[in-house]
Design an enzyme around this catalytic site. Structure first.
Site, PDB file in Angstrom:
ATOM      1  N   ASP A 208       0.858  -1.183   0.000  1.00  0.00           N
ATOM      2  CA  ASP A 208       0.000   0.000   0.000  1.00  0.00           C
ATOM      3  C   ASP A 208       0.899   1.240   0.000  1.00  0.00           C
ATOM      4  O   ASP A 208       2.109   1.141  -0.147  1.00  0.00           O
ATOM      5  CB  ASP A 208      -0.950  -0.006   1.202  1.00  0.00           C
ATOM      6  CG  ASP A 208      -0.200  -0.090   2.534  1.00  0.00           C
ATOM      7  OD1 ASP A 208       1.029   0.129   2.532  1.00  0.00           O
ATOM      8  OD2 ASP A 208      -0.832  -0.383   3.563  1.00  0.00           O
ATOM      9  N   CYS A 211       4.137   1.520   2.231  1.00  0.00           N
ATOM     10  CA  CYS A 211       5.142   0.457   2.142  1.00  0.00           C
ATOM     11  C   CYS A 211       6.566   0.950   2.423  1.00  0.00           C
ATOM     12  O   CYS A 211       7.352   0.247   3.073  1.00  0.00           O
ATOM     13  CB  CYS A 211       5.074  -0.238   0.785  1.00  0.00           C
ATOM     14  SG  CYS A 211       5.479   0.806  -0.623  1.00  0.00           S
ATOM     15  N   HIS A 418       7.152   0.652  -4.845  1.00  0.00           N
ATOM     16  CA  HIS A 418       6.950  -0.340  -3.788  1.00  0.00           C
ATOM     17  C   HIS A 418       8.305  -0.819  -3.271  1.00  0.00           C
ATOM     18  O   HIS A 418       9.238  -1.044  -4.055  1.00  0.00           O
ATOM     19  CB  HIS A 418       6.144  -1.530  -4.303  1.00  0.00           C
ATOM     20  CG  HIS A 418       5.968  -2.604  -3.275  1.00  0.00           C
ATOM     21  ND1 HIS A 418       5.157  -2.434  -2.173  1.00  0.00           N
ATOM     22  CD2 HIS A 418       6.512  -3.840  -3.159  1.00  0.00           C
ATOM     23  CE1 HIS A 418       5.206  -3.520  -1.435  1.00  0.00           C
ATOM     24  NE2 HIS A 418       6.025  -4.394  -2.007  1.00  0.00           N
TER      25      HIS A 418
END
Length: 452
Positions: A208, A211, A418
């Site tokens: 999300d 992260c 990410h």
């Protein structure tokens, strides 16, 4: 039921609805002998018998199951034999009454069979069902062991789904599973994984907008050997009130959960929790104890998000201090000029409004903000950027003017959006703080090895 009789009064026709064997609604017409429709008693009986016959035809063609078809055929045969000896009108009346009762009874039977079939289809497989699929020639102990293994694997999958950071797994195996294609990007990413596979394992982080913060905090808790200097400050919980009174910033803060406290009070609670948890991890005497604390924290509950919001507040406080130093002409890290050169963050106020308050909700951290995070924690984040493989940016430091005495945290990213956690292997070239080990050369001089 169709109304029959020798009423002397003329009654209007009445439309009634019946339910057939398959649950369909069937419309019939009831008349009397004195009706103006022009049907005499004989015609009425014939019409009624015809409709009952149509009813049976429809029930045979619709909604019948193999079990009820034989029952209905037997019912028809008995009804025909019984009523064949009766006189015309009486036979017609009794036949219609009997057959209608039979129809209602069979309709209930059909619906009962249908419900039973649906229940059977909706039944969840039990241990007995699973046993029915196994080889009965095997021993009972072997069968029971297989069933237990299945249940344990299901429980492990549920536990991992609830955790925000997965267990350690082989990095090369993960790469081969996730990047199977032969596109240019797939080949490049796999090559990047191969370059570090001998030194690291992998922990996957929940994907999300938190992260980057989550991966950083997990590394802090899992690796810290001592508290940073700023965390020794006993007045850490007073920082939100100080910023609120000086700059009136905290009113724009947003939390990912509801709270009955004021925003200042809640941020104070977040900072106290961060200090408490960090102290607990530093005091751990074994890796197992440290791992247990991390499993308690990173479960996706309110406590985890309170800690992540505490990191965001530290970033805001550091941004305020650095911006003040810039205005005074003092020396500041290089990333500060990039942070406040953006049109959307010319000052700490616009940085909070346009960037920081949205982290975790609609966006993550940008690279320059990763530098700010590392500087705020006094930790150097060493990030492997896989899509930059075979370039000078393959391994990037946040902040890039890293301090030699700051611990190193290892992260990995495939796209700068990410972040996952890298876990150094036991035979790693890094010390307990994550810093590269010194390799004294033959001439007696010291040099630091940065190549993996």
């Amino acid at each position: 039921m169709v109304v029959m009789g020798n009423c002397c009064m003329s009654t209007p026709s009445v439309n009634t609805e019946k339910t057939g064997f398959n649950g369909d609604r069937i419309l019939t017409i009831a008349t009397s002998a004195g009706n103006n429709v022009g049907l005499n008693k004989k015609d009425t009986n014939r019409t009624h018998c015809s409709r009952v016959s149509d009813l049976h035809k429809q029930s045979d063609n619709e909604g019948s199951t193999p079990g009820t078809q034989g029952q209905k055929a037997d019912v028809k045969g008995r009804a025909a034999g019984k009523h064949a000896c009766l006189p015309g009108p009486e036979r017609s009346t009794k036949s219609s009454n009997t057959m209608q009762k039979r129809a209602q009874k069979e309709a209930k039977s059909t619906r009962s069979d249908s419900q039973s079939s649906q229940k059977h289809l909706m039944k969840t497989p039990s241990a007995e069902d699973e046993k029915g699929d196994v080889d009965l020639y095997r021993g009972e102990e072997e069968i029971q062991k297989e069933l237990q293994d299945k249940q344990q694997s299901k429980s492990a999958a549920v536990g991992e789904a609830q955790s925000s950071v997965s267990a350690v797994e082989d990095l090369q195996t993960y790469s081969e599973r996730e990047w199977k294609g032969n596109t240019t990007k797939s080949l490049l990413i796999r090559k990047g994984y191969e370059a570090i596979a001998s030194e690291f394992n992998l922990r996957r982080v929940r994907g999300d907008n938190y992260c980057a913060l989550r991966a950083t905090l997990f590394q802090v808790f899992s690796q810290s050997k001592q508290l940073p200097a700023w965390l020794h400050d006993s007045d850490i919980s007073k920082w939100p009130k100080e910023i609120q009174s000086d700059l009136d910033f905290i009113k724009e803060w947003q939390f990912p959960f509801e709270t009955s406290k004021s925003k200042v009070q809640h941020l104070e609670q977040c900072l106290e929790l961060l200090k408490k948890r960090w102290q607990e991890t530093v005091q751990c005497k074994s890796l197992e104890e440290r791992e247990h604390i991390c499993q308690q924290v990173f479960r996706g509950h309110d406590e985890e998000y309170e800690l992540l919001e505490a990191l965001k507040f530290l970033m805001l406080r550091t941004a305020v201090q650095l911006h003040s130093d810039m205005e005074k002409g003092s020396d500041v890290p290089e990333f500060c000029w990039l942070l406040f050169a953006r049109d959307s963050s010319k000052c700490p106020k616009t940085f909070l409004t346009n960037h920081l308050r949205h982290v975790g909700f609609s966006g993550g951290l940008e690279q320059v903000e990763m530098c700010l995070l590392g500087y705020s924690l006094q930790q150097t984040m060493r990030v492997v950027r896989l899509y930059k493989c075979e370039t000078e940016e393959f391994i990037t430091y946040y902040p890039n003017d890293h301090k030699k005495d700051w611990p190193h945290l290892f992260l990995l990213t495939e796209d700068d959006r990410h972040y996952n956690v890298l876990v150094p292997k036991k035979s790693s070239k890094f010390d307990a703080y994550g810093r590269p080990k010194w390799n004294p050369p033959s001439d007696g001089q010291s040099s630091i090895t940065t190549r993996l």
